[in-house]
Design an enzyme around this catalytic site. Structure first.
Site, PDB file in Angstrom:
ATOM      1  N   LYS A   9      -2.071   7.466  -3.653  1.00 39.03           N
ATOM      2  CA  LYS A   9      -1.102   6.796  -2.778  1.00 39.03           C
ATOM      3  C   LYS A   9       0.269   7.470  -2.850  1.00 39.03           C
ATOM      4  O   LYS A   9       0.526   8.296  -3.733  1.00 39.03           O
ATOM      5  CB  LYS A   9      -1.038   5.318  -3.169  1.00 39.03           C
ATOM      6  CG  LYS A   9      -2.397   4.603  -3.016  1.00 39.03           C
ATOM      7  CD  LYS A   9      -2.307   3.120  -3.355  1.00 39.03           C
ATOM      8  CE  LYS A   9      -3.662   2.449  -3.186  1.00 39.03           C
ATOM      9  NZ  LYS A   9      -3.587   0.977  -3.430  1.00 39.03           N
ATOM     10  N   TYR A  49      -7.185  -1.541   5.558  1.00 35.48           N
ATOM     11  CA  TYR A  49      -6.844  -2.737   4.784  1.00 35.48           C
ATOM     12  C   TYR A  49      -7.097  -4.020   5.564  1.00 35.48           C
ATOM     13  O   TYR A  49      -6.468  -5.050   5.282  1.00 35.48           O
ATOM     14  CB  TYR A  49      -5.391  -2.646   4.305  1.00 35.48           C
ATOM     15  CG  TYR A  49      -5.200  -1.659   3.171  1.00 35.48           C
ATOM     16  CD1 TYR A  49      -5.888  -1.798   1.964  1.00 35.48           C
ATOM     17  CD2 TYR A  49      -4.327  -0.578   3.296  1.00 35.48           C
ATOM     18  CE1 TYR A  49      -5.722  -0.892   0.926  1.00 35.48           C
ATOM     19  CE2 TYR A  49      -4.155   0.338   2.260  1.00 35.48           C
ATOM     20  CZ  TYR A  49      -4.856   0.167   1.076  1.00 35.48           C
ATOM     21  OH  TYR A  49      -4.688   1.055   0.045  1.00 35.48           O
ATOM     22  N   ASN A 112       0.188   0.924  -6.812  1.00 34.14           N
ATOM     23  CA  ASN A 112      -0.734   1.048  -7.944  1.00 34.14           C
ATOM     24  C   ASN A 112      -1.530   2.356  -7.905  1.00 34.14           C
ATOM     25  O   ASN A 112      -2.655   2.435  -8.390  1.00 34.14           O
ATOM     26  CB  ASN A 112      -1.637  -0.187  -8.041  1.00 34.14           C
ATOM     27  CG  ASN A 112      -2.492  -0.364  -6.807  1.00 34.14           C
ATOM     28  OD1 ASN A 112      -2.443   0.462  -5.897  1.00 34.14           O
ATOM     29  ND2 ASN A 112      -3.284  -1.413  -6.765  1.00 34.14           N
ATOM     30  N   HIS A 115      -6.549   4.520  -4.697  1.00 32.18           N
ATOM     31  CA  HIS A 115      -7.573   3.737  -4.009  1.00 32.18           C
ATOM     32  C   HIS A 115      -8.932   4.348  -4.326  1.00 32.18           C
ATOM     33  O   HIS A 115      -9.072   5.574  -4.355  1.00 32.18           O
ATOM     34  CB  HIS A 115      -7.356   3.781  -2.488  1.00 32.18           C
ATOM     35  CG  HIS A 115      -8.551   3.265  -1.730  1.00 32.18           C
ATOM     36  ND1 HIS A 115      -8.748   1.925  -1.502  1.00 32.18           N
ATOM     37  CD2 HIS A 115      -9.629   3.908  -1.216  1.00 32.18           C
ATOM     38  CE1 HIS A 115      -9.910   1.772  -0.860  1.00 32.18           C
ATOM     39  NE2 HIS A 115     -10.456   2.957  -0.671  1.00 32.18           N
ATOM     40  N   GLU A 126     -15.396   4.615   4.692  1.00 31.78           N
ATOM     41  CA  GLU A 126     -14.091   5.216   4.397  1.00 31.78           C
ATOM     42  C   GLU A 126     -14.130   6.745   4.467  1.00 31.78           C
ATOM     43  O   GLU A 126     -13.170   7.363   4.940  1.00 31.78           O
ATOM     44  CB  GLU A 126     -13.595   4.729   3.025  1.00 31.78           C
ATOM     45  CG  GLU A 126     -13.229   3.254   3.068  1.00 31.78           C
ATOM     46  CD  GLU A 126     -12.846   2.636   1.741  1.00 31.78           C
ATOM     47  OE1 GLU A 126     -12.450   1.469   1.745  1.00 31.78           O
ATOM     48  OE2 GLU A 126     -12.946   3.315   0.691  1.00 31.78           O
TER      49      GLU A 126
HETATM   50  N1  UDP Z   1      -2.383  -5.359  -3.084  1.00 32.93           N
HETATM   51  C1  UDP Z   1      -1.127  -5.944  -3.229  1.00 32.93           C
HETATM   52  N2  UDP Z   1      -1.049  -7.201  -3.774  1.00 32.93           N
HETATM   53  C2  UDP Z   1      -2.162  -7.905  -4.159  1.00 32.93           C
HETATM   54  C3  UDP Z   1      -3.435  -7.310  -3.995  1.00 32.93           C
HETATM   55  C4  UDP Z   1      -3.506  -6.043  -3.452  1.00 32.93           C
HETATM   56  O1  UDP Z   1      -0.116  -5.335  -2.869  1.00 32.93           O
HETATM   57  O2  UDP Z   1      -2.024  -9.048  -4.635  1.00 32.93           O
HETATM   58  C5  UDP Z   1      -2.481  -3.981  -2.549  1.00 32.93           C
HETATM   59  C6  UDP Z   1      -2.698  -2.957  -3.671  1.00 32.93           C
HETATM   60  O3  UDP Z   1      -2.034  -1.757  -3.316  1.00 32.93           O
HETATM   61  C7  UDP Z   1      -4.200  -2.784  -3.626  1.00 32.93           C
HETATM   62  C8  UDP Z   1      -4.457  -2.854  -2.115  1.00 32.93           C
HETATM   63  O4  UDP Z   1      -3.573  -3.882  -1.666  1.00 32.93           O
HETATM   64  O5  UDP Z   1      -4.616  -1.558  -4.193  1.00 32.93           O
HETATM   65  C9  UDP Z   1      -5.886  -3.170  -1.735  1.00 32.93           C
HETATM   66  O6  UDP Z   1      -6.280  -4.354  -2.356  1.00 32.93           O
HETATM   67  P1  UDP Z   1      -7.742  -4.525  -2.953  1.00 32.93           P
HETATM   68  O7  UDP Z   1      -7.930  -5.970  -3.243  1.00 32.93           O
HETATM   69  O8  UDP Z   1      -8.736  -3.837  -2.089  1.00 32.93           O
HETATM   70  O9  UDP Z   1      -7.608  -3.779  -4.383  1.00 32.93           O
HETATM   71  P2  UDP Z   1      -8.178  -2.381  -4.918  1.00 32.93           P
HETATM   72  O10 UDP Z   1      -9.549  -2.195  -4.321  1.00 32.93           O
HETATM   73  O11 UDP Z   1      -7.211  -1.310  -4.483  1.00 32.93           O
HETATM   74  O12 UDP Z   1      -8.201  -2.529  -6.409  1.00 32.93           O
HETATM   75 MG    MG Z   2     -10.147  -2.300  -2.349  1.00 35.94          MG
END
Ligand code: UDP
Ligand code: MG
Length: 134
Positions: A9, A49, A112, A115, A126
């Site tokens: 990211k 997303y 974070n 991805h 994807e």
């Molecule tokens: N995210 C966020 N707040 C939250 C949960 C997710 O900003 O409470 C963002 C974060 O960057 C995350 C992305 O949305 O990586 C996608 O969320 P997902 O639940 O798919 O998590 P991941 O698969 O990335 O662990």
């Molecule tokens: Mg995810």
């Protein structure tokens, strides 16, 4: 052999952590079979997303993800989808354990760093979304 889509990211680029994270993926024994740097537009991110479209932080994610370049990769290996998720660590920064990428480097849940696809089905979608073919 399995394939997954990994994306570093914009915070990764800004903090100079691209090499560190690619290195962890390679040292784990996975193969990067395609890689490119790109700047994403809102349209592709809203699709990527879409599972979070009703969340209050949705616009924050879009703003963050358009704030700089990302590095998209196809990564291959045995059970690589689960393996990358383990290397990444938990989504929420305070749940991510030391030793994981997020546990070692993230102090914010939106920013974070990385991805990784969460299933075979999403990996295929994807990879097609960002590389045009599977
Ligand atoms: N995210 C966020 N707040 C939250 C949960 C997710 O900003 O409470 C963002 C974060 O960057 C995350 C992305 O949305 O990586 C996608 O969320 P997902 O639940 O798919 O998590 P991941 O698969 O990335 O662990
Ligand atoms: Mg995810």
């Amino acid at each position: 052999m399995e394939k997954t889509y990994v994306m570093l990211k914009p915070d990764c680029y800004k903090r100079g952590l691209i090499g560190e994270i690619i290195s962890r993926i390679e040292k784990k024994g996975y193969q990067i079979t395609n890689i490119k740097m790109l700047t994403l537009n809102e349209e592709i991110l809203k699709e990527h997303y879409s599972h979070l479209a009703d969340k209050p932080f949705f616009s924050e994610i879009i703003n963050f993800m358009t704030s700089g370049p990302v590095v998209g990769m196809i990564v291959e290996g045995e059970s690589v989808i689960e393996g990358i998720r383990i290397l990444m660590g938990a989504t929420k920064w305070h749940d991510a354990l030391p030793g994981t990428i997020r546990g070692d480097f993230a102090n914010n849940t939106t920013e974070n760093l990385i991805h990784g696809s969460d299933s075979r089905e999403t990996a295929e979608i994807e990879i097609k979304r960002f590389f045009g073919e599977f």
